[in-house]
Design an enzyme around this catalytic site. Structure first.
Site, PDB file in Angstrom:
ATOM      1  CE  LYS A 139      -3.940  -2.326   0.728  1.00  0.00           C
ATOM      2  NZ  LYS A 139      -3.522  -3.732   0.844  1.00  0.00           N
TER       3      LYS A 139
HETATM    4  C1  LIG Z   1      -4.148  -4.864   0.422  1.00  0.00           C
HETATM    5  C2  LIG Z   1      -3.350  -6.096   0.415  1.00  0.00           C
HETATM    6  C3  LIG Z   1      -3.627  -7.117  -0.516  1.00  0.00           C
HETATM    7  C4  LIG Z   1      -4.784  -7.053  -1.473  1.00  0.00           C
HETATM    8  O1  LIG Z   1      -4.612  -6.062  -2.442  1.00  0.00           O
HETATM    9  P1  LIG Z   1      -5.868  -5.547  -3.293  1.00  0.00           P
HETATM   10  O2  LIG Z   1      -5.360  -4.405  -4.073  1.00  0.00           O
HETATM   11  O3  LIG Z   1      -6.895  -5.132  -2.286  1.00  0.00           O
HETATM   12  O4  LIG Z   1      -6.329  -6.684  -4.115  1.00  0.00           O
HETATM   13  C5  LIG Z   1      -2.790  -8.215  -0.521  1.00  0.00           C
HETATM   14  N1  LIG Z   1      -1.771  -8.331   0.353  1.00  0.00           N
HETATM   15  C6  LIG Z   1      -1.494  -7.377   1.255  1.00  0.00           C
HETATM   16  C7  LIG Z   1      -0.363  -7.577   2.196  1.00  0.00           C
HETATM   17  C8  LIG Z   1      -2.258  -6.225   1.304  1.00  0.00           C
HETATM   18  O5  LIG Z   1      -1.977  -5.276   2.213  1.00  0.00           O
END
Ligand SMILES: *Cc1c(COP(=O)(O)O)cnc(C)c1O
Length: 495
Positions: A110
């Protein structure tokens, strides 16, 4: 470049799409058309730094921003990452690579977008001539919340309020959020799961009354969730960059298509890969990896999205999602950009937790996408196997993706296409689960988990996690979903 709503009716600039987050009819903003990156442009990007590549990709969509300014913002954002490459590619085996996206301030992918979003939003407000302060509301399954808090802490003219499911995030994730510093932040636990949080936040966004209440207090709502195009755009960049890295290291020739396998929850990360493909990046297939909440696996196999199922709490909590918001953007594309049809499907999902696509549409989706999932045992086995075979340690979310990638190669033994498995979190974010997978040892305490995992793997511990133990818990409010807006009003009324 203009942006339109997946549910029709609205057309706005890039800056406006980012500031507003969601269109007024609840649809998501998508680019009016996909900008193309030519073979020459791709070639020219080979010698660029990560920040330069990212700025190039961003400017394709956000041409109402200043290109040099975008570049400066990218340089600044990615300078906050550990090491000199914000998105390093690790070779595990011939044809199998891991793209590590967890070297940012909060140790999850993120950060790739949320270190940049504050700039995109502030600049967007300037471009749109917006005078109000901005209130960011975030629903998080664990990682978005912390990354957004860290990105927006003490940002001028912004307040940020994060909601997380009280029993739905890992201990580390909770601690990361509840110890957040900054004068403009608020963190609230919600009785319910992530879908409850996300739905309640969306309801606030769609409510005219809520907007009016906030306007009285001189606030404009915006979103840092992955429905915001400002989240999606920076994610497209790392698909380009990893491809270029494969070319510059001599692993593939320019133009050779590759596959990506992506741990998926809200469908934001993998959608960015699809956007990269539509822009002209040589991508063959996208493998969508889920955990036991495998609603997407079933959708990709059957063309039926059915959220009427048991919700599981797993060791990959950021993927414990049954309503994948960003899928709406893909539905819009494969329906031939039929806004009315997309709106009606989303309405069916809201009221009946179900919709289906036509056989033709499903075939279209399957041209690019397939799905798979890992159950809890398989995640453990996969992390263990890879650790034993290669010495590489991955987190539980990446473990799901690796299992799906391994299954793919099992079923397609002659496939020589290179596979990039996207790694979304540091193993130290889920230390007990990863320790258990690697050594079979169970420890109760997260920090003991970190210590033992370090002893077992010798992987460096990110400083932001190691120092968490000494921080003060600042937030401990728990509310029911109906009370979330009251909490928002209380927060914006604080001086
Ligand atoms: C948010 C997240 C995901 C999922 O990603 P999306 O964009 O919501 O599909 C997978 N792994 C981790 C560690 C995340 O923080």
């Amino acid at each position: 470049m203009n942006f339109i709503s997946t549910r029709g009716g609205e057309k706005v600039s890039g800056a406006r799409a980012i500031v507003q987050g969601l269109s007024h009819n609840g649809g998501l903003f998508v680019p009016e058309k996909f900008p193309k990156v030519s073979a020459e442009e791709l070639e020219a990007m080979l010698s660029m730094s990560y920040a330069e590549r990212a700025a190039k990709v961003l400017y394709k969509y956000l041409d109402d921003y200043d290109e040099k300014d975008l570049l400066r913002a990218c340089e600044e954002a990615y300078s906050r990452f550990d090491g000199d490459d914000p998105a390093p590619l690790v070779k595990l085996d011939d044809g199998v690579y891991v793209l590590e996206l967890f070297h940012g301030p909060t140790c999850a992918f993120k950060d790739m977008a949320l270190t940049l979003l504050p700039y995109l939003l502030r600049k967007g407000c300037d471009i749109c001539g917006i005078k109000e302060d901005i209130l960011i509301l975030v629903a998080t399954s664990g990682d978005t919340g912390k990354a957004a808090l860290e990105g927006f802490r003490d940002a001028k003219g912004v307040k940020i309020c994060v909601f997380y499911p009280n029993d739905g995030v890992s201990k580390m994730q909770k601690l990361q959020m509840c110890t957040q510093e900054g004068a403009n932040v608020n963190v609230v636990a919600v009785k319910g799961n992530f879908d409850d949080c996300q739905t309640a936040v969306k309801n606030i966004f769609n409510s005219v009354e809520c907007a009016a209440e906030l306007k009285k207090r001189n606030y404009l709502l915006s979103s840092a969730n992955s429905i915001n195009f400002g989240r999606l755009a920076p994610q497209i960049a790392y698909y380009f960059s990893s491809y270029l890295d494969l070319v510059s290291c001599g692993q593939i020739e320019m133009g050779t298509p590759i596959d990506f396998c992506v741990p998926t929850g809200n469908f934001g990360n993998i959608l960015a890969a699809y956007y990269a493909k539509r822009m002209g990046l040589p991508v063959r297939r996208l493998h969508c990896a889920s955990n036991m909440n495998n609603v997407l696996t079933d959708f990709l196999a059957k063309g039926e999205y059915d959220a009427r199922r048991e919700f599981y709490k797993t060791t990959s909590p950021s993927m414990d999602i049954l309503i994948s918001s960003n899928l709406e953007r893909l539905l819009f594309e494969i329906s031939g950009r039929d806004a009315a049809l997309t709106a009606s499907r989303m309405e069916q999902l809201r009221t009946g937790k179900f919709y289906s696509v036509t056989k033709e549409e499903q075939a279209d989706i399957n041209e690019t996408f397939d799905g798979g999932f890992a159950n809890e045992e398989e995640v453990v086995e996969t992390i263990y196997d890879v650790f034993c075979d290669t010495g590489y340690t991955m987190d539980t979310h990446t473990g799901c993706a690796m299992k799906v990638a391994v299954d793919w190669f099992e079923k397609n033994k002659k496939d020589t296409t290179n596979m990039v498995v996207v790694s979304t979190a540091s193993p130290y974010k889920f230390p007990q689960d990863v320790l258990y997978a690697v050594t079979g040892n169970d420890v109760r305490d997260s920090f003991k988990g970190i210590k033992r995992l370090h002893a077992a793997t010798a992987m460096a511990v990110p400083k932001s996690l190691a120092t968490l133990r000494d921080k003060t818990v600042r937030f401990n409010v728990v509310v029911s979903p109906e009370k979330m807006f009251d909490e928002v009003l209380r927060f914006v009324s604080e001086k």
